[in-house]
Motif scaffolding. Structure first.
Motif, PDB file in Angstrom:
ATOM      1  N   HIS A   1       1.507  12.777  -6.669  1.00  0.00           N
ATOM      2  CA  HIS A   1       1.652  11.574  -5.841  1.00  0.00           C
ATOM      3  C   HIS A   1       1.502  10.321  -6.693  1.00  0.00           C
ATOM      4  CE1 HIS A   1       1.429  13.943  -2.256  1.00  0.00           C
ATOM      5  NE2 HIS A   1       0.284  14.471  -2.629  1.00  0.00           N
ATOM      6  N   ALA A   2       2.087   9.208  -6.166  1.00  0.00           N
ATOM      7  CA  ALA A   2       1.894   7.930  -6.847  1.00  0.00           C
ATOM      8  C   ALA A   2       0.517   7.380  -6.506  1.00  0.00           C
ATOM      9  CB  ALA A   2       2.962   6.947  -6.378  1.00  0.00           C
ATOM     10  N   TYR A   3      -0.015   6.558  -7.399  1.00  0.00           N
ATOM     11  CA  TYR A   3      -1.133   5.702  -7.012  1.00  0.00           C
ATOM     12  C   TYR A   3      -0.993   4.364  -7.736  1.00  0.00           C
ATOM     13  CZ  TYR A   3      -4.347   6.162 -11.047  1.00  0.00           C
ATOM     14  OH  TYR A   3      -4.917   6.089 -12.284  1.00  0.00           O
TER      15      TYR A   3
ATOM     16  N   SER B   1       0.840  -1.204   0.000  1.00  0.00           N
ATOM     17  CA  SER B   1       0.000   0.000   0.000  1.00  0.00           C
ATOM     18  C   SER B   1       0.873   1.252   0.000  1.00  0.00           C
ATOM     19  CB  SER B   1      -0.941  -0.002   1.201  1.00  0.00           C
ATOM     20  OG  SER B   1      -0.197   0.255   2.356  1.00  0.00           O
ATOM     21  N   LEU B   2       0.240   2.367  -0.254  1.00  0.00           N
ATOM     22  CA  LEU B   2       0.945   3.650  -0.376  1.00  0.00           C
ATOM     23  C   LEU B   2       0.553   4.564   0.769  1.00  0.00           C
ATOM     24  CD1 LEU B   2       2.521   5.749  -2.302  1.00  0.00           C
ATOM     25  CD2 LEU B   2       0.227   6.464  -2.937  1.00  0.00           C
ATOM     26  N   ASP B   3       1.559   5.188   1.401  1.00  0.00           N
ATOM     27  CA  ASP B   3       1.302   6.229   2.392  1.00  0.00           C
ATOM     28  C   ASP B   3       1.447   7.560   1.661  1.00  0.00           C
ATOM     29  OD1 ASP B   3       1.338   8.085   4.383  1.00  0.00           O
ATOM     30  OD2 ASP B   3       2.622   6.929   5.744  1.00  0.00           O
TER      31      ASP B   3
ATOM     32  N   CYS C   1      11.493   2.764  -3.339  1.00  0.00           N
ATOM     33  CA  CYS C   1      11.025   4.074  -2.862  1.00  0.00           C
ATOM     34  C   CYS C   1      12.007   4.642  -1.827  1.00  0.00           C
ATOM     35  CB  CYS C   1       9.632   3.963  -2.250  1.00  0.00           C
ATOM     36  SG  CYS C   1       9.101   5.551  -1.559  1.00  0.00           S
ATOM     37  N   PRO C   2      12.616   5.797  -2.119  1.00  0.00           N
ATOM     38  CA  PRO C   2      13.593   6.331  -1.160  1.00  0.00           C
ATOM     39  C   PRO C   2      12.941   6.961   0.073  1.00  0.00           C
ATOM     40  CG  PRO C   2      13.480   7.731  -3.126  1.00  0.00           C
ATOM     41  CD  PRO C   2      12.507   6.611  -3.345  1.00  0.00           C
ATOM     42  N   TYR C   3      11.627   7.144   0.055  1.00  0.00           N
ATOM     43  CA  TYR C   3      10.961   7.858   1.156  1.00  0.00           C
ATOM     44  C   TYR C   3      10.099   6.948   2.034  1.00  0.00           C
ATOM     45  CZ  TYR C   3      12.566  11.657  -1.709  1.00  0.00           C
ATOM     46  OH  TYR C   3      13.378  12.489  -2.441  1.00  0.00           O
ATOM     47  N   GLY C   4      10.164   5.646   1.814  1.00  0.00           N
ATOM     48  CA  GLY C   4       9.377   4.711   2.633  1.00  0.00           C
ATOM     49  C   GLY C   4       7.880   4.906   2.468  1.00  0.00           C
ATOM     50  N   ALA C   5       7.463   5.385   1.278  1.00  0.00           N
ATOM     51  CA  ALA C   5       6.034   5.661   1.074  1.00  0.00           C
ATOM     52  C   ALA C   5       5.236   4.403   0.709  1.00  0.00           C
ATOM     53  CB  ALA C   5       5.853   6.716  -0.015  1.00  0.00           C
ATOM     54  N   LYS C   6       5.946   3.386   0.202  1.00  0.00           N
ATOM     55  CA  LYS C   6       5.263   2.127  -0.113  1.00  0.00           C
ATOM     56  C   LYS C   6       5.555   1.160   1.030  1.00  0.00           C
ATOM     57  CE  LYS C   6       3.671   2.854  -4.394  1.00  0.00           C
ATOM     58  NZ  LYS C   6       4.643   3.208  -5.383  1.00  0.00           N
ATOM     59  N   LYS C   7       4.525   0.461   1.477  1.00  0.00           N
ATOM     60  CA  LYS C   7       4.791  -0.457   2.593  1.00  0.00           C
ATOM     61  C   LYS C   7       3.996  -1.746   2.453  1.00  0.00           C
ATOM     62  CE  LYS C   7       1.451   1.705   5.562  1.00  0.00           C
ATOM     63  NZ  LYS C   7       0.833   2.856   5.632  1.00  0.00           N
TER      64      LYS C   7
ATOM     65  N   LYS D   1       3.728  10.402   2.731  1.00  0.00           N
ATOM     66  CA  LYS D   1       5.184  10.298   2.572  1.00  0.00           C
ATOM     67  C   LYS D   1       5.616  10.401   1.113  1.00  0.00           C
ATOM     68  CE  LYS D   1       6.227   7.449   6.615  1.00  0.00           C
ATOM     69  NZ  LYS D   1       6.598   6.101   7.026  1.00  0.00           N
ATOM     70  N   CYS D   2       4.669  10.196   0.192  1.00  0.00           N
ATOM     71  CA  CYS D   2       5.021  10.159  -1.234  1.00  0.00           C
ATOM     72  C   CYS D   2       5.352  11.555  -1.758  1.00  0.00           C
ATOM     73  CB  CYS D   2       3.871   9.557  -2.040  1.00  0.00           C
ATOM     74  SG  CYS D   2       4.205   9.574  -3.812  1.00  0.00           S
ATOM     75  N   LYS D   3       6.523  11.669  -2.429  1.00  0.00           N
ATOM     76  CA  LYS D   3       6.962  12.965  -2.983  1.00  0.00           C
ATOM     77  C   LYS D   3       6.702  13.024  -4.490  1.00  0.00           C
ATOM     78  CE  LYS D   3       9.489  13.881   0.846  1.00  0.00           C
ATOM     79  NZ  LYS D   3       8.689  14.332   1.946  1.00  0.00           N
ATOM     80  N   GLY D   4       6.156  11.964  -5.046  1.00  0.00           N
ATOM     81  CA  GLY D   4       5.909  11.961  -6.494  1.00  0.00           C
ATOM     82  C   GLY D   4       7.195  11.947  -7.299  1.00  0.00           C
ATOM     83  N   CYS D   5       8.263  11.357  -6.756  1.00  0.00           N
ATOM     84  CA  CYS D   5       9.595  11.423  -7.384  1.00  0.00           C
ATOM     85  C   CYS D   5       9.713  10.546  -8.637  1.00  0.00           C
ATOM     86  CB  CYS D   5      10.649  11.009  -6.370  1.00  0.00           C
ATOM     87  SG  CYS D   5      10.542   9.270  -5.906  1.00  0.00           S
ATOM     88  N   THR D   6       8.783   9.660  -8.873  1.00  0.00           N
ATOM     89  CA  THR D   6       8.710   8.729 -10.018  1.00  0.00           C
ATOM     90  C   THR D   6       9.695   7.543  -9.939  1.00  0.00           C
ATOM     91  OG1 THR D   6      10.229   9.717 -11.628  1.00  0.00           O
ATOM     92  CG2 THR D   6       7.999  10.632 -11.574  1.00  0.00           C
ATOM     93  N   ASN D   7      10.436   7.397  -8.848  1.00  0.00           N
ATOM     94  CA  ASN D   7      11.382   6.259  -8.763  1.00  0.00           C
ATOM     95  C   ASN D   7      10.695   4.906  -8.901  1.00  0.00           C
ATOM     96  OD1 ASN D   7      14.063   7.174  -8.425  1.00  0.00           O
ATOM     97  ND2 ASN D   7      13.524   7.968  -6.428  1.00  0.00           N
ATOM     98  N   CYS D   8       9.448   4.816  -8.453  1.00  0.00           N
ATOM     99  CA  CYS D   8       8.760   3.520  -8.476  1.00  0.00           C
ATOM    100  C   CYS D   8       8.040   3.271  -9.809  1.00  0.00           C
ATOM    101  CB  CYS D   8       7.737   3.451  -7.339  1.00  0.00           C
ATOM    102  SG  CYS D   8       6.488   4.751  -7.414  1.00  0.00           S
ATOM    103  N   LEU D   9       7.943   4.315 -10.641  1.00  0.00           N
ATOM    104  CA  LEU D   9       7.076   4.251 -11.821  1.00  0.00           C
ATOM    105  C   LEU D   9       7.509   3.169 -12.819  1.00  0.00           C
ATOM    106  CD1 LEU D   9       4.708   5.776 -13.210  1.00  0.00           C
ATOM    107  CD2 LEU D   9       6.425   7.243 -14.269  1.00  0.00           C
TER     108      LEU D   9
ATOM    109  N   ARG E   1       1.025   4.985 -11.380  1.00  0.00           N
ATOM    110  CA  ARG E   1       0.909   6.274 -12.063  1.00  0.00           C
ATOM    111  C   ARG E   1       1.257   7.376 -11.057  1.00  0.00           C
ATOM    112  NH1 ARG E   1       0.428   2.866 -15.150  1.00  0.00           N
ATOM    113  NH2 ARG E   1      -1.041   2.596 -16.869  1.00  0.00           N
ATOM    114  N   ILE E   2       1.752   8.501 -11.569  1.00  0.00           N
ATOM    115  CA  ILE E   2       1.950   9.668 -10.706  1.00  0.00           C
ATOM    116  C   ILE E   2       0.951  10.719 -11.191  1.00  0.00           C
ATOM    117  CG2 ILE E   2       3.606  11.353  -9.769  1.00  0.00           C
ATOM    118  CD1 ILE E   2       4.683   8.504  -9.404  1.00  0.00           C
ATOM    119  N   ARG E   3       0.045  11.079 -10.327  1.00  0.00           N
ATOM    120  CA  ARG E   3      -0.947  12.097 -10.673  1.00  0.00           C
ATOM    121  C   ARG E   3      -1.053  13.078  -9.502  1.00  0.00           C
ATOM    122  NH1 ARG E   3      -0.248  10.276 -15.140  1.00  0.00           N
ATOM    123  NH2 ARG E   3      -1.542   8.689 -16.117  1.00  0.00           N
TER     124      ARG E   3
HETATM  125  S1  SF4 Z   1       5.913   6.071  -3.793  1.00  0.00           S
HETATM  126 FE1  SF4 Z   1       8.047   6.580  -3.326  1.00  0.00          FE
HETATM  127  S2  SF4 Z   1       9.172   6.150  -5.258  1.00  0.00           S
HETATM  128 FE2  SF4 Z   1       6.972   6.258  -5.786  1.00  0.00          FE
HETATM  129  S3  SF4 Z   1       6.658   8.401  -6.386  1.00  0.00           S
HETATM  130 FE3  SF4 Z   1       6.134   8.263  -4.200  1.00  0.00          FE
HETATM  131  S4  SF4 Z   1       8.039   8.852  -3.137  1.00  0.00           S
HETATM  132 FE4  SF4 Z   1       8.615   8.355  -5.270  1.00  0.00          FE
END
Ligand code: SF4
Ligand code: SF4
Length: 437
Positions: free
Chosen positions: A36-38, A9-11, A54-60, A14-22, A31-33
């Motif tokens: 934020h990711a979803y 799941s996604l927090d 994810c560098p920000y621990g937003a996915k868990k 914490k998500c910065k929308g950085c696209t690393n997970c895309l 998707r990043i919309r």
């Molecule tokens: S979930 Fe993590 S890796 Fe994906 S966009 Fe958000 S911050 Fe970046």
């Protein structure tokens, strides 16, 4: 898939929308919309790749707490063999098994013991005439779901035998009921100590065609590890002995399951990108001579799961030294079995799951497909991900589905800006020329 319970799941906080997970997502589920990711639930296979990148621990990962078993009268631990690779200087698996009893379990049934049985059943299955080759292992639930979603024509190749953890839970419950006839089914808890979220999904969705799992709760290997290191410090002599050998413990790392099939025409791949590539090649019939394929979504196999503690390569090396003192197997002997028990088989063969169709109306779906192609032709085809979709083709599909806007493509916007600026400069030049004239 409606009602599918995911374990990743996604927090959003914490998500910065950085696209690393895309782009690493193997099923193009992210998707990043709006910054934020979803996760598109229908496409996610709970492989946990996005957790690891994810560098920000937003996915868990979502799993049960150890306290979830408090209400049961008999608590049975089902340790995955990758648990043994988490400990430094461990020279005997029995210390871990004793530790599990010391932290509150009443009984332990090793998943590696059931893995040895599955290796034996696989060898018997491979001897059957008319089976679809190559046979693909059914042990990694992320791989099984990936096959159902993206490679439905390979469903027939999946080994129709339950994964070791399920067989371990069934055998553990049968043994417990024999020992404690006074207990009812609902009094007994089989608790799987899992290295990855995909196995949580396996239990919560009764995977393998809706058969109810015998596992009651799934806890994280890292939670159990931290509980164990406290009690294992005592160095008390273990009062329990392992009932598995090298074959069962080898299943923890890539290649362990395949080598136990005793068939040289095998391939073992790990890491979800490699798994995707291998499945594409099998789908294209690129490996006509292969007979058995072991695929693990995590790097290095189960030792690389998102809920483990140790570096997968270190864990694998630890298991190598641990296995040196183990017998080959404790759960089977050559020629001791000539058929696969019915309760170890999947109730039904694996079925493909259709991706969400563009439209329920066939003509409308064809029209939308043509529109996707038209839009895609105008896109730069760089697959840069800056639009928030993983590829230009996905972006075109997202536009047609109403889930993205053309203006989200920075390349198209830049071209539009250049065009507008060019037109503006041309108009100003024409005006200047007119004024001078
Ligand atoms: S979930 Fe993590 S890796 Fe994906 S966009 Fe958000 S911050 Fe970046
Ligand atoms: S768990 Fe795997 S399939 Fe699901 S969104 Fe994350 S990377 Fe994609």
């Amino acid at each position: 898939m409606a009602g599918y319970k995911h374990s990743v799941s996604l927090d959003i906080e914490k998500c910065k929308g950085c696209t690393n997970c895309l782009k690493p997502c193997p099923t193009e589920a992210i998707r990043i919309r709006n910054g934020h990711a979803y996760i598109k639930s229908m496409r996610c296979v709970d492989c946990g790749k996005c957790i690891s990148v994810c560098p920000y621990g937003a996915k868990k990962a979502v799993y049960d707490k150890l306290s979830a078993m408090d209400s049961f009268k008999l608590k049975i631990a089902l340790p995955a063999p990758s648990l043994y690779g988490q400990f430094d200087n461990l020279d005997d698996v029995d210390y871990v098994l004793q530790g599990l009893l010391d932290i509150g379990f009443d009984d332990v049934f090793e998943v590696s013991r059931a893995a040895e049985l599955v290796s034996d059943y696989t060898r018997l299955y491979m001897k059957q005439p008319g089976i679809k080759l190559p046979v693909i292992s059914s042990a990694c639930p992320a791989v099984v779901r990936l096959i159902s979603l993206r490679f439905p024509f390979l469903c027939e190749n999946v080994l129709p035998i339950l994964p070791p953890v399920e067989i371990a839970a069934r055998l553990a419950k049968t043994r417990a009921k024999k020992k404690h006839p006074e207990l009812k089914d609902e009094d007994i808890c089989c608790c799987f100590i899992s290295p990855c979220p995909a196995k949580v999904s396996y239990v919560s969705n009764d995977m393998f065609n809706g058969e109810k799992s015998a596992i009651d709760i799934v806890v994280s290997m890292s939670d159990v590890y931290f509980a164990l290191i406290d009690v294992m410090k005592n160095d008390k002599a273990p009062g329990v002995s392992t009932q598995s050998g090298m074959i069962g413990v080898s299943w923890a790392a890539t290649g362990g399951e395949a080598s136990a099939v005793f068939n040289d025409k095998y391939l073992a791949a790990d890491g979800i990108e490699n798994v995707n590539r291998v499945l594409e090649q099998i789908d294209n019939s690129d490996f006509p001579d292969l007979e058995f394929v072991e695929l693990n979504a995590c790097n290095g196999g189960c030792v690389g799961g998102a809920m483990t503690v140790a570096n997968p390569y270190i864990a694998k090396a630890r298991l190598q030294s641990l296995k040196r003192y183990m017998p080959v197997s404790q759960s089977w002997k050559f020629g001791s079995r000539d058929s696969i028990p019915d309760d170890a088989k999947m109730a039904e063969p694996l079925q493909g799951i259709p991706y969400s169709p563009l439209s329920g109306d066939r003509n409308e779906a064809i029209r939308m497909m043509a529109e996707i192609q038209q839009i895609h032709e105008k896109l730069p085809d760089w697959d840069c991900g800056s639009c928030g979709s993983p590829t230009c083709m996905c972006f075109a599909e997202d536009i047609v589905r109403g889930d993205a806007d053309r203006e989200d493509c920075v390349v198209l916007v830049r071209e539009k800006l250049h065009r507008l600026i060019g037109e503006q400069l041309k108009n100003e030049k024409q005006k200047d020329n007119k004024d001078e004239g």
